[in-house]
Design an enzyme around this catalytic site. Structure first.
Site, PDB file in Angstrom:
ATOM      1  N   ASP A 264       0.088  62.978  -5.570  1.00  0.00           N
ATOM      2  CA  ASP A 264       0.885  63.346  -6.953  1.00  0.00           C
ATOM      3  C   ASP A 264       2.162  63.601  -6.707  1.00  0.00           C
ATOM      4  O   ASP A 264       2.613  64.407  -6.060  1.00  0.00           O
ATOM      5  CB  ASP A 264       0.365  63.601  -8.356  1.00  0.00           C
ATOM      6  CG  ASP A 264       0.647  63.431  -9.148  1.00  0.00           C
ATOM      7  OD1 ASP A 264       1.295  62.701  -9.616  1.00  0.00           O
ATOM      8  OD2 ASP A 264       0.919  64.606 -10.203  1.00  0.00           O
TER       9      ASP A 264
ATOM     10  N   ASP B   7       4.817  65.039  -9.431  1.00  0.00           N
ATOM     11  CA  ASP B   7       4.994  65.406 -11.378  1.00  0.00           C
ATOM     12  C   ASP B   7       4.248  66.946 -11.773  1.00  0.00           C
ATOM     13  O   ASP B   7       3.399  66.543 -11.017  1.00  0.00           O
ATOM     14  CB  ASP B   7       5.858  64.989 -11.951  1.00  0.00           C
ATOM     15  CG  ASP B   7       6.675  64.147 -12.133  1.00  0.00           C
ATOM     16  OD1 ASP B   7       8.264  64.664 -11.818  1.00  0.00           O
ATOM     17  OD2 ASP B   7       7.062  62.411 -11.818  1.00  0.00           O
TER      18      ASP B   7
END
EC number: 3.1.3.16
Length: 272
Positions: free
Chosen positions: A107, A109
């Site tokens: 991932d 953010d």
């Protein structure tokens, strides 16, 4: 400016980002049991009503539904590790140098970086993003030790960036962040499955063996279809003393040598 643009133009404060979250789910990060990060509570990616999360967040605005315990992938996706004949795999054929390696979905953010429209003096990157004809400056902070983490992960695994953010933001951030070509592929919001108000990262659509696939993410909603394949991490905003990524490296070095990720992850959850 149309009504939609007006409804997403307000920036969400960091306090709201931290305090507004979904019901917590998932196992504790493997490294947290043996590091200073064990005292931190995981924070899920926040819901939002602002422009900020129309770009970055994996949750849709104004959606307040909790993550259901019995969430299932859409029927068009098979759950035996293969992709339905009606669905094209998200990833291309495995490169020769990555054959036999575990595929790790990482991932962006609050896992590797934190971004904001509010000016930040110590921003590592400033990314111009055009929205509704207006260019907005996005200020990006790198999580501590992200460079060491990405470099080592790229040596050990077939790494793929998988973010629910829009490509027009996440792609230029990745260009600046990934100095070593760690990410063999990049998947953005359009590769997610919209399910019960969330953008979910469905690992069964990758075209990879689920026994050799792992997702690293701070948001349990992102991997509700495959929680047994997840390595949760603490959400990061601006704590420059954070060591989460550094602490994870030894764990992943051990994990890179196994043939079935389920066995190791199950053992780790038992220990945690």
């Amino acid at each position: 400016m149309d009504n939609h643009s007006t409804s997403i133009i307000t920036q969400v404060s960091r306090d709201e980002e931290v305090n507004t979250h979904l019901q917590e789910k998932g196992a504790q990060s493997p490294a947290s049991s043996s590091s200073s990060s064990s005292s931190k509570k995981r924070k899920n990616k926040p819901q939002s009503r602002g422009l900020f999360h129309s770009l970055f967040c994996c949750f849709c605005p104004d959606e307040s539904e909790h993550i259901p315990d019995n969430s299932k992938p859409p029927l068009l996706v098979e759950e035996n590790g293969s992709v339905s004949k009606t669905v094209k795999p998200l990833l291309p054929q495995i490169r020769s140098q990555d054959v036999g390696k575990i595929c790790v979905l990482i991932d962006l953010d609050e896992t590797l970086v934190h971004s904001s429209f509010k000016p930040v003096n110590n921003a590592d990157f400033i990314i111009p993003v055009e929205i509704d004809g207006t260019v907005h400056q996005v200020y990006v902070l790198k999580r501590p030790h992200v460079d060491e983490f990405l470099q080592r992960m790229g040596e050990l695994f077939e790494c793929v960036l998988f973010t629910a953010s829009l490509a027009k933001y996440a792609d230029p951030v990745s260009d600046l962040l990934d100095k070593w070509g760690t990410f063999r592929s990049r998947l953005f919001r359009e590769s997610c499955v919209f399910h019960r108000g969330n953008y979910v990262k469905d690992l069964s659509r990758l075209g990879r063996d689920l026994k050799k696939s792992i997702i690293i993410d701070n948001s349990p909603a992102s991997y509700i279809f495959h929680p047994d394949n997840a390595v949760p991490v603490v959400s990061w905003f601006d704590d420059m003393s954070d060591t989460e990524l550094l602490d994870l490296i030894p764990f992943f070095e051990r994990l890179s040598k196994v043939d079935d990720v389920y066995t190791v992850l199950k053992q780790q959850r038992t220990i945690s």
